[in-house]
Design a protein around this motif. Sequence first.
Motif, PDB file in Angstrom:
ATOM      1  N   LYS A 167      -4.811   7.721   4.639  1.00  0.00           N
ATOM      2  CA  LYS A 167      -6.236   7.983   4.429  1.00  0.00           C
ATOM      3  C   LYS A 167      -7.087   7.040   5.276  1.00  0.00           C
ATOM      4  O   LYS A 167      -8.006   7.465   5.973  1.00  0.00           O
ATOM      5  CB  LYS A 167      -6.575   7.817   2.940  1.00  0.00           C
ATOM      6  CG  LYS A 167      -8.026   8.046   2.597  1.00  0.00           C
ATOM      7  CD  LYS A 167      -8.282   7.950   1.107  1.00  0.00           C
ATOM      8  CE  LYS A 167      -8.337   6.502   0.697  1.00  0.00           C
ATOM      9  NZ  LYS A 167      -8.747   6.270  -0.678  1.00  0.00           N
ATOM     10  N   GLU A 212       0.277   7.236   1.251  1.00  0.00           N
ATOM     11  CA  GLU A 212      -0.887   8.131   1.183  1.00  0.00           C
ATOM     12  C   GLU A 212      -2.176   7.360   1.461  1.00  0.00           C
ATOM     13  O   GLU A 212      -3.037   7.825   2.215  1.00  0.00           O
ATOM     14  CB  GLU A 212      -0.982   8.809  -0.193  1.00  0.00           C
ATOM     15  CG  GLU A 212       0.184   9.715  -0.526  1.00  0.00           C
ATOM     16  CD  GLU A 212       1.411   8.955  -1.043  1.00  0.00           C
ATOM     17  OE1 GLU A 212       1.274   7.849  -1.638  1.00  0.00           O
ATOM     18  OE2 GLU A 212       2.527   9.461  -0.821  1.00  0.00           O
ATOM     19  N   ASP A 213      -2.322   6.198   0.847  1.00  0.00           N
ATOM     20  CA  ASP A 213      -3.527   5.397   1.073  1.00  0.00           C
ATOM     21  C   ASP A 213      -3.608   4.915   2.517  1.00  0.00           C
ATOM     22  O   ASP A 213      -4.680   4.924   3.124  1.00  0.00           O
ATOM     23  CB  ASP A 213      -3.583   4.204   0.120  1.00  0.00           C
ATOM     24  CG  ASP A 213      -3.994   4.599  -1.285  1.00  0.00           C
ATOM     25  OD1 ASP A 213      -4.518   5.721  -1.486  1.00  0.00           O
ATOM     26  OD2 ASP A 213      -3.801   3.770  -2.204  1.00  0.00           O
ATOM     27  N   CYS A 270      -5.142  -2.645   5.082  1.00  0.00           N
ATOM     28  CA  CYS A 270      -4.091  -1.721   4.644  1.00  0.00           C
ATOM     29  C   CYS A 270      -2.793  -1.969   5.411  1.00  0.00           C
ATOM     30  O   CYS A 270      -1.709  -1.992   4.818  1.00  0.00           O
ATOM     31  CB  CYS A 270      -4.537  -0.277   4.846  1.00  0.00           C
ATOM     32  SG  CYS A 270      -5.862   0.234   3.746  1.00  0.00           S
ATOM     33  N   ILE A 297       0.847  -1.190   0.000  1.00  0.00           N
ATOM     34  CA  ILE A 297       0.000   0.000   0.000  1.00  0.00           C
ATOM     35  C   ILE A 297       0.888   1.249   0.000  1.00  0.00           C
ATOM     36  O   ILE A 297       1.975   1.231   0.584  1.00  0.00           O
ATOM     37  CB  ILE A 297      -0.955  -0.007   1.215  1.00  0.00           C
ATOM     38  CG1 ILE A 297      -1.992   1.088   1.069  1.00  0.00           C
ATOM     39  CG2 ILE A 297      -0.197   0.100   2.525  1.00  0.00           C
ATOM     40  CD1 ILE A 297      -3.189   0.914   1.967  1.00  0.00           C
ATOM     41  N   SER A 298       0.418   2.287  -0.654  1.00  0.00           N
ATOM     42  CA  SER A 298       1.157   3.547  -0.639  1.00  0.00           C
ATOM     43  C   SER A 298       0.979   4.210   0.725  1.00  0.00           C
ATOM     44  O   SER A 298      -0.014   3.994   1.422  1.00  0.00           O
ATOM     45  CB  SER A 298       0.648   4.477  -1.744  1.00  0.00           C
ATOM     46  OG  SER A 298      -0.662   4.933  -1.441  1.00  0.00           O
TER      47      SER A 298
END
Length: 149
Positions: free
Chosen positions: A16, A12-13, A41, A9-10
Amino acid sequence: MEAILNDFISAEDLMKFEKKYNAEMAKGPLSPATQFEYSWCLVRSRHSEDVKRGVRLLEDLCHNAKGDELRDYLFYISIGYYRLKDYEKALKFVKTLLRKEPTNQQALQLEKLINKAMQKDGLVGMAIVGGVVVGLAGLAALAIHKGTR
């Protein structure tokens, strides 16, 4: 299956979903859906501490889960333990899933990959032990040789 195991997972994600998780926690009871999203995540993180936290959150969800939810939780717990290289636990959870769904193809593929990793680690472990034994035998032979001079 390897695409799932190598999917990260990035940042940023992850942030979030972490914000959503924390906001819901602050308001009151956390929904299982939000806890699952966040734990899913975390399991896909590059950082082992995140993966460990994700696995713990998923394990907590298992206590009240049924049907498809339980299947998903068990599957991602197995993925998490695989990523942590705790193959015995990964195998335990995937086998629990396979007892409930013996024809689940993703779980069957994951079981094969876990067994393959365990064999590889076992062979590497045996090679290390073998190298140590050979090294000790060499030192003993050297000591004996010096003692006979």
